[in-house]
Design a protein around this motif. Structure first.
Motif, PDB file in Angstrom:
ATOM      1  N   ILE A 102       0.859  -1.190   0.000  1.00 40.73           N
ATOM      2  CA  ILE A 102       0.000   0.000   0.000  1.00 40.73           C
ATOM      3  C   ILE A 102       0.901   1.248   0.000  1.00 40.73           C
ATOM      4  O   ILE A 102       2.085   1.163   0.336  1.00 40.73           O
ATOM      5  CB  ILE A 102      -0.988   0.002   1.199  1.00 40.73           C
ATOM      6  N   PRO A 103       0.377   2.431  -0.393  1.00 38.62           N
ATOM      7  CA  PRO A 103       1.243   3.613  -0.552  1.00 38.62           C
ATOM      8  C   PRO A 103       2.045   3.985   0.696  1.00 38.62           C
ATOM      9  O   PRO A 103       3.157   4.493   0.583  1.00 38.62           O
ATOM     10  CB  PRO A 103       0.253   4.724  -0.922  1.00 38.62           C
ATOM     11  N   THR A 104       1.501   3.730   1.901  1.00 34.44           N
ATOM     12  CA  THR A 104       2.244   4.108   3.121  1.00 34.44           C
ATOM     13  C   THR A 104       3.262   3.041   3.537  1.00 34.44           C
ATOM     14  O   THR A 104       3.938   3.211   4.540  1.00 34.44           O
ATOM     15  CB  THR A 104       1.278   4.375   4.293  1.00 34.44           C
ATOM     16  N   ASN A 105       3.368   1.952   2.774  1.00 32.72           N
ATOM     17  CA  ASN A 105       4.357   0.916   3.089  1.00 32.72           C
ATOM     18  C   ASN A 105       5.719   1.337   2.527  1.00 32.72           C
ATOM     19  O   ASN A 105       6.028   1.114   1.364  1.00 32.72           O
ATOM     20  CB  ASN A 105       3.915  -0.424   2.500  1.00 32.72           C
ATOM     21  N   LYS A 106       6.519   1.982   3.374  1.00 32.23           N
ATOM     22  CA  LYS A 106       7.850   2.451   2.941  1.00 32.23           C
ATOM     23  C   LYS A 106       8.907   1.354   3.088  1.00 32.23           C
ATOM     24  O   LYS A 106      10.009   1.456   2.547  1.00 32.23           O
ATOM     25  CB  LYS A 106       8.281   3.682   3.752  1.00 32.23           C
ATOM     26  N   ARG A 107       8.579   0.319   3.855  1.00 27.15           N
ATOM     27  CA  ARG A 107       9.552  -0.750   4.079  1.00 27.15           C
ATOM     28  C   ARG A 107       9.829  -1.538   2.797  1.00 27.15           C
ATOM     29  O   ARG A 107      10.963  -1.951   2.546  1.00 27.15           O
ATOM     30  CB  ARG A 107       9.038  -1.704   5.160  1.00 27.15           C
ATOM     31  N   HIS A 108       8.788  -1.753   1.990  1.00 25.46           N
ATOM     32  CA  HIS A 108       8.903  -2.577   0.794  1.00 25.46           C
ATOM     33  C   HIS A 108       9.989  -2.056  -0.155  1.00 25.46           C
ATOM     34  O   HIS A 108      10.858  -2.810  -0.603  1.00 25.46           O
ATOM     35  CB  HIS A 108       7.539  -2.636   0.086  1.00 25.46           C
ATOM     36  N   ASP A 109       9.949  -0.745  -0.448  1.00 30.82           N
ATOM     37  CA  ASP A 109      10.959  -0.164  -1.350  1.00 30.82           C
ATOM     38  C   ASP A 109      12.345  -0.166  -0.714  1.00 30.82           C
ATOM     39  O   ASP A 109      13.356  -0.377  -1.391  1.00 30.82           O
ATOM     40  CB  ASP A 109      10.571   1.276  -1.739  1.00 30.82           C
ATOM     41  N   ALA A 110      12.379   0.086   0.615  1.00 31.63           N
ATOM     42  CA  ALA A 110      13.674   0.061   1.316  1.00 31.63           C
ATOM     43  C   ALA A 110      14.297  -1.328   1.224  1.00 31.63           C
ATOM     44  O   ALA A 110      15.499  -1.465   0.967  1.00 31.63           O
ATOM     45  CB  ALA A 110      13.487   0.472   2.776  1.00 31.63           C
ATOM     46  N   ALA A 111      13.481  -2.369   1.406  1.00 27.27           N
ATOM     47  CA  ALA A 111      13.999  -3.745   1.357  1.00 27.27           C
ATOM     48  C   ALA A 111      14.575  -4.058  -0.023  1.00 27.27           C
ATOM     49  O   ALA A 111      15.570  -4.784  -0.141  1.00 27.27           O
ATOM     50  CB  ALA A 111      12.890  -4.735   1.719  1.00 27.27           C
ATOM     51  N   LYS A 112      13.969  -3.488  -1.083  1.00 25.49           N
ATOM     52  CA  LYS A 112      14.500  -3.695  -2.445  1.00 25.49           C
ATOM     53  C   LYS A 112      15.908  -3.106  -2.565  1.00 25.49           C
ATOM     54  O   LYS A 112      16.813  -3.721  -3.125  1.00 25.49           O
ATOM     55  CB  LYS A 112      13.570  -3.045  -3.480  1.00 25.49           C
ATOM     56  N   ILE A 113      16.073  -1.875  -2.042  1.00 24.31           N
ATOM     57  CA  ILE A 113      17.399  -1.228  -2.102  1.00 24.31           C
ATOM     58  C   ILE A 113      18.407  -2.025  -1.279  1.00 24.31           C
ATOM     59  O   ILE A 113      19.529  -2.292  -1.727  1.00 24.31           O
ATOM     60  CB  ILE A 113      17.301   0.243  -1.635  1.00 24.31           C
ATOM     61  N   PHE A 114      18.004  -2.445  -0.080  1.00 27.33           N
ATOM     62  CA  PHE A 114      18.952  -3.149   0.794  1.00 27.33           C
ATOM     63  C   PHE A 114      19.264  -4.567   0.315  1.00 27.33           C
ATOM     64  O   PHE A 114      20.239  -5.161   0.761  1.00 27.33           O
ATOM     65  CB  PHE A 114      18.449  -3.157   2.242  1.00 27.33           C
ATOM     66  N   HIS A 116      19.773  -5.143  -2.969  1.00 25.16           N
ATOM     67  CA  HIS A 116      20.567  -4.955  -4.189  1.00 25.16           C
ATOM     68  C   HIS A 116      22.003  -5.435  -3.918  1.00 25.16           C
ATOM     69  O   HIS A 116      22.590  -5.098  -2.890  1.00 25.16           O
ATOM     70  CB  HIS A 116      20.564  -3.479  -4.575  1.00 25.16           C
ATOM     71  N   HIS A 117      22.564  -6.207  -4.861  1.00 26.30           N
ATOM     72  CA  HIS A 117      23.873  -6.831  -4.573  1.00 26.30           C
ATOM     73  C   HIS A 117      24.969  -5.814  -4.272  1.00 26.30           C
ATOM     74  O   HIS A 117      25.855  -6.068  -3.448  1.00 26.30           O
ATOM     75  CB  HIS A 117      24.291  -7.804  -5.688  1.00 26.30           C
ATOM     76  N   ASP A 118      24.927  -4.631  -4.910  1.00 27.45           N
ATOM     77  CA  ASP A 118      25.957  -3.615  -4.639  1.00 27.45           C
ATOM     78  C   ASP A 118      25.841  -3.065  -3.219  1.00 27.45           C
ATOM     79  O   ASP A 118      26.841  -2.663  -2.611  1.00 27.45           O
ATOM     80  CB  ASP A 118      25.839  -2.442  -5.632  1.00 27.45           C
ATOM     81  N   VAL A 119      24.616  -3.020  -2.700  1.00 24.42           N
ATOM     82  CA  VAL A 119      24.403  -2.529  -1.329  1.00 24.42           C
ATOM     83  C   VAL A 119      24.768  -3.624  -0.320  1.00 24.42           C
ATOM     84  O   VAL A 119      25.464  -3.365   0.664  1.00 24.42           O
ATOM     85  CB  VAL A 119      22.938  -2.052  -1.140  1.00 24.42           C
ATOM     86  N   VAL A 120      24.328  -4.860  -0.603  1.00 27.37           N
ATOM     87  CA  VAL A 120      24.645  -5.986   0.289  1.00 27.37           C
ATOM     88  C   VAL A 120      26.161  -6.119   0.454  1.00 27.37           C
ATOM     89  O   VAL A 120      26.672  -6.303   1.563  1.00 27.37           O
ATOM     90  CB  VAL A 120      24.046  -7.310  -0.268  1.00 27.37           C
ATOM     91  N   ALA A 121      26.904  -5.977  -0.651  1.00 26.01           N
ATOM     92  CA  ALA A 121      28.368  -6.125  -0.624  1.00 26.01           C
ATOM     93  C   ALA A 121      29.030  -5.091   0.270  1.00 26.01           C
ATOM     94  O   ALA A 121      30.094  -5.343   0.842  1.00 26.01           O
ATOM     95  CB  ALA A 121      28.922  -6.024  -2.048  1.00 26.01           C
ATOM     96  N   GLU A 122      28.382  -3.922   0.419  1.00 24.01           N
ATOM     97  CA  GLU A 122      28.987  -2.829   1.207  1.00 24.01           C
ATOM     98  C   GLU A 122      28.558  -2.828   2.683  1.00 24.01           C
ATOM     99  O   GLU A 122      29.014  -1.996   3.458  1.00 24.01           O
ATOM    100  CB  GLU A 122      28.657  -1.478   0.566  1.00 24.01           C
ATOM    101  N   GLU A 123      27.673  -3.750   3.069  1.00 26.87           N
ATOM    102  CA  GLU A 123      27.247  -3.865   4.484  1.00 26.87           C
ATOM    103  C   GLU A 123      26.999  -2.503   5.138  1.00 26.87           C
ATOM    104  O   GLU A 123      27.745  -2.088   6.031  1.00 26.87           O
ATOM    105  CB  GLU A 123      28.306  -4.614   5.295  1.00 26.87           C
ATOM    106  N   PRO A 124      25.967  -1.761   4.723  1.00 25.65           N
ATOM    107  CA  PRO A 124      25.740  -0.439   5.311  1.00 25.65           C
ATOM    108  C   PRO A 124      25.319  -0.523   6.773  1.00 25.65           C
ATOM    109  O   PRO A 124      24.359  -1.219   7.106  1.00 25.65           O
ATOM    110  CB  PRO A 124      24.610   0.141   4.442  1.00 25.65           C
ATOM    111  N   TRP A 125      26.071   0.170   7.622  1.00 25.23           N
ATOM    112  CA  TRP A 125      25.768   0.235   9.057  1.00 25.23           C
ATOM    113  C   TRP A 125      25.117   1.573   9.356  1.00 25.23           C
ATOM    114  O   TRP A 125      25.540   2.624   8.835  1.00 25.23           O
ATOM    115  CB  TRP A 125      27.046   0.158   9.884  1.00 25.23           C
ATOM    116  N   TYR A 126      24.134   1.539  10.251  1.00 24.07           N
ATOM    117  CA  TYR A 126      23.452   2.768  10.680  1.00 24.07           C
ATOM    118  C   TYR A 126      23.427   2.849  12.202  1.00 24.07           C
ATOM    119  O   TYR A 126      23.293   1.831  12.886  1.00 24.07           O
ATOM    120  CB  TYR A 126      21.999   2.791  10.181  1.00 24.07           C
ATOM    121  N   GLY A 127      23.536   4.070  12.698  1.00 24.28           N
ATOM    122  CA  GLY A 127      23.265   4.363  14.103  1.00 24.28           C
ATOM    123  C   GLY A 127      22.357   5.578  14.114  1.00 24.28           C
ATOM    124  O   GLY A 127      22.727   6.635  13.597  1.00 24.28           O
TER     125      GLY A 127
END
Length: 357
Positions: A102-114, A116-127
């Protein structure tokens, strides 16, 4: 009351295999958390083994009344600090019966980006540093403030102690322990510059889990303030005038930034963030223009600048990172009411996937 407490604290595993799962989701405003509970036949540790569930989207501003069913997909499991035992909190996202986010589901698009093999390879850390304000229930004015009046000016309150400086520590400490119990990677708490305002930090968390953990930490705080009879505010500038606003500073690093020579990678990433400053600001929280004024430890909303140890910059690089030539940086622009799925995914997308033309 004693009997009520006894019942609330019943240990279910003494008498049944069954467990209670509290399904949590984000409502139509993008900031209103909702939840409801169901009984499961036994303990579950994998979210994908949990049943999907539905709710009435017309009551949350997420579906019309004539076709109101929205489906919850379980995505992450945490231990339930309120019911304890084998009971769980379940972070969900929301879909139409046909399986469309649904339009307010922001997790779905974020999960697609995270994923992505180029993103997975870089292991992005957040605080993520989540600032928030505790308000008196009846008057929506910060706790510890005289009703209709103001306390002494800012100065003694940041990381302050004492009955005239720190208001709401019982709520803050309960939340800290409840998050650790739940399995959230909460890394610290502190009193903020404005009295009645506090901060907790979630991370380091990798990829999509940063958003899941921050949302569940917000949920736990909402529940604790409900018990305590105070109101939780994520408004980026709850009190106008010479008072600090509330942000959600987002610390970020990739594997390349954490390795030798990482400072050069950091500088390139910051350059890319500068080129997309407007797009990021548009997605970094409602009402952020009231907070990003160039005063009170912020950069002006229309200006992009970065610096080492500069709290008046859009992006701050720590002294340690500069000295070691590798590490992380802090995006100081997100407001306290930002959606962590949106912000974390956008930072990864801009720094790792976007190619400036």
């Amino acid at each position: 009351m004693a009997l009520l407490n006894d019942l609330l604290n019943l240990n279910l595993s003494d008498s049944t295999e069954k467990v209670i799962a509290e399904y949590i989701w984000i409502g139509g405003s993008g900031m209103d958390l909702r939840s409801k509970a169901r009984t499961l036949p036994g303990p579950v540790s994998d979210p994908h083994k949990l049943p999907k569930w539905n709710y009435d989207g017309s009551s949350t501003g997420q579906a019309p009344g004539q076709d109101s069913e929205v489906i919850l997909y379980p995505q992450a499991i945490f231990k339930d600090p309120f019911r304890r035992g084998n009971n769980i909190l379940v972070m969900c996202d929301a879909y139409t019966p046909a399986g469309e986010p649904i339009p307010t589901n922001k997790r779905h698009d974020a999960a697609k980006i995270f994923s992505h093999h180029d993103v997975v390879a870089e292991e992005p850390w957040y605080g993520i540093e989540q600032e928030y304000t505790l308000l008196q229930k009846e008057v929506k004015w910060p706790i510890g403030w005289p009703v209709g009046g103001y306390p002494a000016p800012q100065g003694p309150y940041y990381c302050g102690i004492g009955a005239d400086k720190a208001f709401g520590r019982d709520v803050v400490d309960s939340h800290y322990k409840a998050c650790l119990y739940a399995g959230i990677n909460i890394s610290g708490i502190n009193g903020e510059v404005m009295p009645g305002q506090w901060e907790f930090q979630v991370g380091p968390s990798i990829g999509i889990s940063a958003g899941d953990e921050l949302w569940v930490a917000r949920y736990i705080m909402e529940r604790i303030t409900e018990i305590a009879g105070v109101v939780l505010s994520f408004d980026p500038k709850p009190i106008q005038g010479d008072w600090n606003g509330a942000g959600a500073h987002t610390n970020y690093s990739t594997k390349s930034m954490r390795n030798d020579g990482g400072f050069d990678i950091i500088k390139k990433a910051i350059d890319k963030l500068g080129l997309r400053h407007k797009e990021h600001i548009a997605a970094y929280g409602e009402g952020n223009e009231r907070r990003l004024t160039g005063r009170h430890e912020t950069a002006d909303i229309n200006t992009f600048l970065w610096g080492v140890a500069n709290r008046g910059a859009s992006i701050r690089v720590g002294r340690d990172t500069e000295k070691e030539g590798k590490g992380y940086f802090e995006d100081r622009r997100p407001a306290s009411n930002m959606d962590p799925y949106v912000v974390t995914a956008m930072i990864a997308e801009t720094t790792l996937l976007w190619k400036p033309t």
